[in-house]
Design a protein around this motif. Structure first.
Motif, PDB file in Angstrom:
ATOM      1  N   ILE A  13       0.767  -1.263   0.045  1.00 23.26           N
ATOM      2  CA  ILE A  13       0.032   0.092  -0.012  1.00 23.26           C
ATOM      3  C   ILE A  13       0.719   1.306   0.095  1.00 23.26           C
ATOM      4  CG2 ILE A  13      -0.334   0.217   2.487  1.00 23.26           C
ATOM      5  CD1 ILE A  13      -3.494   0.598   1.684  1.00 23.26           C
ATOM      6  N   ASP A  14       1.909   1.196   0.617  1.00 27.63           N
ATOM      7  CA  ASP A  14       3.015   2.597   0.610  1.00 27.63           C
ATOM      8  C   ASP A  14       3.482   2.713  -0.773  1.00 27.63           C
ATOM      9  OD1 ASP A  14       2.642   3.021   3.451  1.00 27.63           O
ATOM     10  OD2 ASP A  14       4.087   1.289   3.849  1.00 27.63           O
ATOM     11  N   GLY A  15       3.462   1.814  -1.665  1.00 25.88           N
ATOM     12  CA  GLY A  15       4.437   1.975  -3.016  1.00 25.88           C
ATOM     13  C   GLY A  15       5.644   1.703  -3.060  1.00 25.88           C
ATOM     14  N   VAL A  23      -1.792  -6.904  -5.883  1.00 23.66           N
ATOM     15  CA  VAL A  23      -0.406  -6.440  -6.453  1.00 23.66           C
ATOM     16  C   VAL A  23       0.209  -7.735  -6.621  1.00 23.66           C
ATOM     17  CG1 VAL A  23       1.622  -5.341  -5.809  1.00 23.66           C
ATOM     18  CG2 VAL A  23      -0.483  -4.259  -5.260  1.00 23.66           C
ATOM     19  N   ARG A  36       5.523  -6.412   6.497  1.00 24.76           N
ATOM     20  CA  ARG A  36       4.909  -5.072   6.907  1.00 24.76           C
ATOM     21  C   ARG A  36       3.531  -5.764   7.666  1.00 24.76           C
ATOM     22  NH1 ARG A  36       0.451  -1.647   5.931  1.00 24.76           N
ATOM     23  NH2 ARG A  36       1.127   0.565   5.984  1.00 24.76           N
ATOM     24  N   THR A  66       8.378   3.081  -3.334  1.00 21.88           N
ATOM     25  CA  THR A  66       9.398   3.681  -2.449  1.00 21.88           C
ATOM     26  C   THR A  66       9.701   2.948  -1.073  1.00 21.88           C
ATOM     27  OG1 THR A  66       8.025   5.334  -1.593  1.00 21.88           O
ATOM     28  CG2 THR A  66       9.271   6.016  -3.409  1.00 21.88           C
ATOM     29  N   HIS A  67       8.776   2.347  -0.816  1.00 21.17           N
ATOM     30  CA  HIS A  67       8.766   1.658   0.381  1.00 21.17           C
ATOM     31  C   HIS A  67       9.005   0.021   0.169  1.00 21.17           C
ATOM     32  CE1 HIS A  67       8.024   5.399   2.040  1.00 21.17           C
ATOM     33  NE2 HIS A  67       8.100   5.106   3.319  1.00 21.17           N
ATOM     34  N   GLU A 108       3.690  -1.431  -7.851  1.00 22.49           N
ATOM     35  CA  GLU A 108       2.858  -0.225  -7.222  1.00 22.49           C
ATOM     36  C   GLU A 108       2.110  -0.302  -6.273  1.00 22.49           C
ATOM     37  OE1 GLU A 108      -1.023  -0.428  -9.796  1.00 22.49           O
ATOM     38  OE2 GLU A 108       0.242  -1.691 -10.710  1.00 22.49           O
ATOM     39  N   SER A 109       1.318   0.835  -5.786  1.00 21.48           N
ATOM     40  CA  SER A 109       0.476   0.773  -4.593  1.00 21.48           C
ATOM     41  C   SER A 109      -0.650   0.021  -4.811  1.00 21.48           C
ATOM     42  CB  SER A 109      -0.133   2.238  -4.161  1.00 21.48           C
ATOM     43  OG  SER A 109       1.083   2.988  -3.682  1.00 21.48           O
ATOM     44  N   GLY A 110      -1.351  -0.567  -3.687  1.00 20.94           N
ATOM     45  CA  GLY A 110      -2.370  -1.263  -3.767  1.00 20.94           C
ATOM     46  C   GLY A 110      -2.385  -2.227  -2.757  1.00 20.94           C
ATOM     47  N   ASP A 111      -3.694  -3.201  -2.716  1.00 17.81           N
ATOM     48  CA  ASP A 111      -3.912  -4.138  -1.849  1.00 17.81           C
ATOM     49  C   ASP A 111      -2.958  -5.194  -2.300  1.00 17.81           C
ATOM     50  OD1 ASP A 111      -5.765  -6.326  -0.447  1.00 17.81           O
ATOM     51  OD2 ASP A 111      -5.789  -7.070  -2.141  1.00 17.81           O
TER      52      ASP A 111
END
Ligand SMILES: Cc1ncc(C[n+]2csc(CCOP(=O)(O)OP(=O)(O)O)c2C)c(N)n1
Ligand SMILES: [Mg+2]
Lengths: 283, 318
Positions: B117-119, B294, B168, B121-122, B287-290
């Motif tokens: 979910i953070d995308g 993903v 996470r 960069t994380h 990418e971000s998302g569930d």
């Protein structure tokens, strides 16, 4: 200031305060719908970004890559709901996109991504790089003879990253007078108050020591914000500018203000309702 | 092998065990970079405030400082997210921790796209490649909370640098108390004859689900949890591959330089050349998302394993 000028300023400030309120409403709304994100960080910068995006910056939402535009880098990328709200309200993309924040295949990623979101000038999310990126943009402006301004919004906690000071030294060496670093000094970072996690002492003095011009402003007083940002654009100088903005993390939603956990937590339904009531001025 | 819904994420389990271990080993220190409430190292700070140092948002400085303390003879656990430890602080890890072979242990959260979910960069999707390339570094990836706790002990009891990749969000638990873990070890979670599926971390769950589905279709898959990424358990790998004659590696990581490069490299060197398949991020950023959406989009969910195994089986000789 004449009476007429004063009246004009009052109108302008009222208009911007209205935008800032709308930005805050959108921030809380999108984070609630995503059930993920950083409300405290976004709210902290709402007034500053409202002033930049609705007044100060020279931008054209119908042409996000316009070469003469002012640049904006959200170095504290986790605060991106504030940027997304401003961009949507300025019609860079439809408002309903805000409902897709952090969701699968959204144009609004968890942290800003240049190639996915119209109006985002640079990808961020790993802290401590924004000032260097702004430095590169400002250097390019000099090289191409353009006189756009580059604004970089930096968190106070983020200043722990030593790279900021490498960028500060370099910007000063090259006399980047169109590079403007705004520090969002809300005295909180992720693990608690900056004084406990990593004391910042005087941020203004640090930048002065790097030969930057430093101004201080109240990051929630729209008159102060507008006058300060305007002064920076008009004055002649040959150094980069740092604006030390005194802010409150979570500003505008009283139960979020100055509270560590609201750094990166979404409101539940009840919290959402009470935040909305407060922001809409209905209680 | 029964999967149980996890109650806590592996990052939390690791840190909770670290607090317990703080009374067993009263010497080691913990360094945090302002994400202690996310990595749960704040729990250690509450119990042992004098051995807990919040170094601020300055990961490279933190790792070099850990090297300094370790050079004085004290073990240091350094905590952050995988992206920052493996990239921001990479040179400090390589030159000042790995080269002098110091007792610095890395608690590295948000491994793979488990920080979906953070995308991007994380999401640490190159961490295994980077960390396992450094000489002297050992790399461990627990699949669940019980193994994360055991690997805390193992990391602290193993001399030299150890990198532990954590997740996470709570996903699932598979191990019970009795399992033992070692550097260079692995566990066969399901025995099978037709194909060897090698997974680690969150991918163990996907591999187990795929094995069950394949079983329903008459394909008997062996599932190995290769929790020790470096060194890998060559013995178990070889035995399994000799039996099944085909191997698939699935990882929540870039394919490039991940476990899927180490496994066939080893097998080819000893002329054990069996049909091989590899699932992972295919030279792309996610990418971000569930999380489940993903991993499905990027080709590492159980249905991809099932499909890939079906083709793999057809490539077997005889
Ligand atoms: C290099 C790096 N380290 C750690 C993080 C995790 N992180 C995200 S926000 C944050 C705290 C930021 O505090 P501050 O800069 O004061 O911003 P605020 O939210 O208070 O505006 C941390 C440590 C990160 N995104 N990047
Ligand atoms: Mg702050």
């Amino acid at each position: 200031m004449s009476n007429l000028q004063r009246d004009k300023l009052t109108d302008r400030i009222e208009r911007l305060e209205g935008h800032a309120r709308e930005v805050r409403i959108r921030i809380v709304d999108m984070i609630y719908k995503a059930q993920s994100g950083h409300p405290g960080s976004a709210l902290s910068a709402a007034d500053i970004l409202a002033a930049l995006y609705f007044d100060i910056m020279n931008i054209d939402p119908s042409n996000p890559r316009w070469e003469e535009r002012d640049r904006f880098v959200l170095s504290k990328g986790h605060g991106c709901p504030v940027l997304y709200a401003c961009l949507a309200l300025r019609n860079y993309f439809p408002l309903h996109e805000l409902d897709t924040l952090r969701k699968f295949e959204s144009i609004l990623q968890g942290h800003p991504v240049k190639q996915k979101t119209p109006g985002v000038d640079m990808t961020t999310g790993s802290l401590g790089h924004g000032l260097s990126i702004g430095l590169g943009m400002a250097l390019d402006g000099k090289l191409t003879g353009k006189d756009y301004f580059t604004y970089v919004l930096i968190g106070d906690g983020e200043l722990d990253e030593g790279q900021n000071w490498e960028a500060a030294a370099t910007a000063s060496k090259y006399h980047l007078n169109h590079l403007i670093a705004i520090i969002d000094i809300n005295r909180l970072q992720m693990d608690g108050f900056t004084d406990e996690v990593m004391p910042k002492y005087s941020i203004a003095e640090k930048f002065r020591a790097f030969n930057w011009e430093v101004l201080e402003m109240d990051g929630h007083d729209m008159t102060d914000i507008v006058l300060t940002l305007e002064k920076v654009r008009l004055a002649k100088r040959n150094k980069p500018v740092c604006i030390a903005a005194d802010t409150v993390k979570g500003k505008g939603v009283s139960f979020m203000e100055n509270i560590r956990v609201w750094h990166g937590k979404a409101p539940n339904e009840q919290e959402y309702r009470s935040a909305m009531l407060e922001l809409k001025g209905e209680n | 092998m029964k999967l149980r819904q996890a109650v806590i994420p592996t990052r939390q389990a690791f840190s909770e065990r670290m607090v317990e271990y703080g009374s067993i080993n009263t010497d080691f220190a913990v360094f945090e970079a302002d994400i202690g409430y996310s990595t749960y190292t704040y729990l250690f700070g509450q119990k042992f405030p004098e051995r807990y140092f919040n170094m601020g948002i300055a990961e490279s400085n933190m790792v070099s400082a850990a090297a300094g303390m370790a050079a004085e003879g004290r073990t240091v656990v350094v905590s952050s997210y995988g992206v920052f430890l493996s990239m921001r602080a990479a040179e400090a890890v390589r030159t000042y921790v790995c080269y002098p072979d110091l007792n610095v242990k890395f608690l590295s959260s948000h491994g793979g796209v488990t920080a979906a979910i953070d995308g991007v960069t994380h999401q640490a999707t190159e961490d295994i490649a980077i960390m396992s390339t450094f000489p002297n570094m050992k790399v461990l990836c627990p699949a669940d909370s019980p193994s994360a706790m055991k690997l805390l002990d193992l990391a602290l009891e193993t001399p030299g640098p150890v990198f532990v990749r954590l997740m996470r969000d709570p996903l699932f638990d598979v191990y019970s108390e009795e399992y033992e873990f070692r550097i260079g070890g692995s566990h066969i979670l399901v025995e099978g004859d037709d194909v060897t599926i090698i997974a680690y971390g969150d991918m163990v769950m996907q591999a187990l689900n795929a094995a069950e589905e394949l079983g329903n279709g008459g394909i008997s898959a062996e599932v190995i949890d290769m929790y020790s990424q470096k060194p890998i358990d060559k013995e178990t790998l070889l035995k399994s591959v000799k039996k099944t004659g085909a191997v698939l590696v699935v990882e929540n990581h870039q394919k490039k330089n991940g476990l899927g490069y180490a496994v066939p490299h080893y097998l080819a060197k000893i002329d054990e050349c069996v049909p091989f398949a590899h699932l992972g991020l295919d030279d792309v950023f996610a990418e971000s998302g569930d999380y489940y959406q993903v991993i499905d989009k990027y080709g590492i969910s159980s249905r991809h394993i099932t499909e890939e195994v079906q083709t793999l089986i057809k490539r077997k000789k005889g």
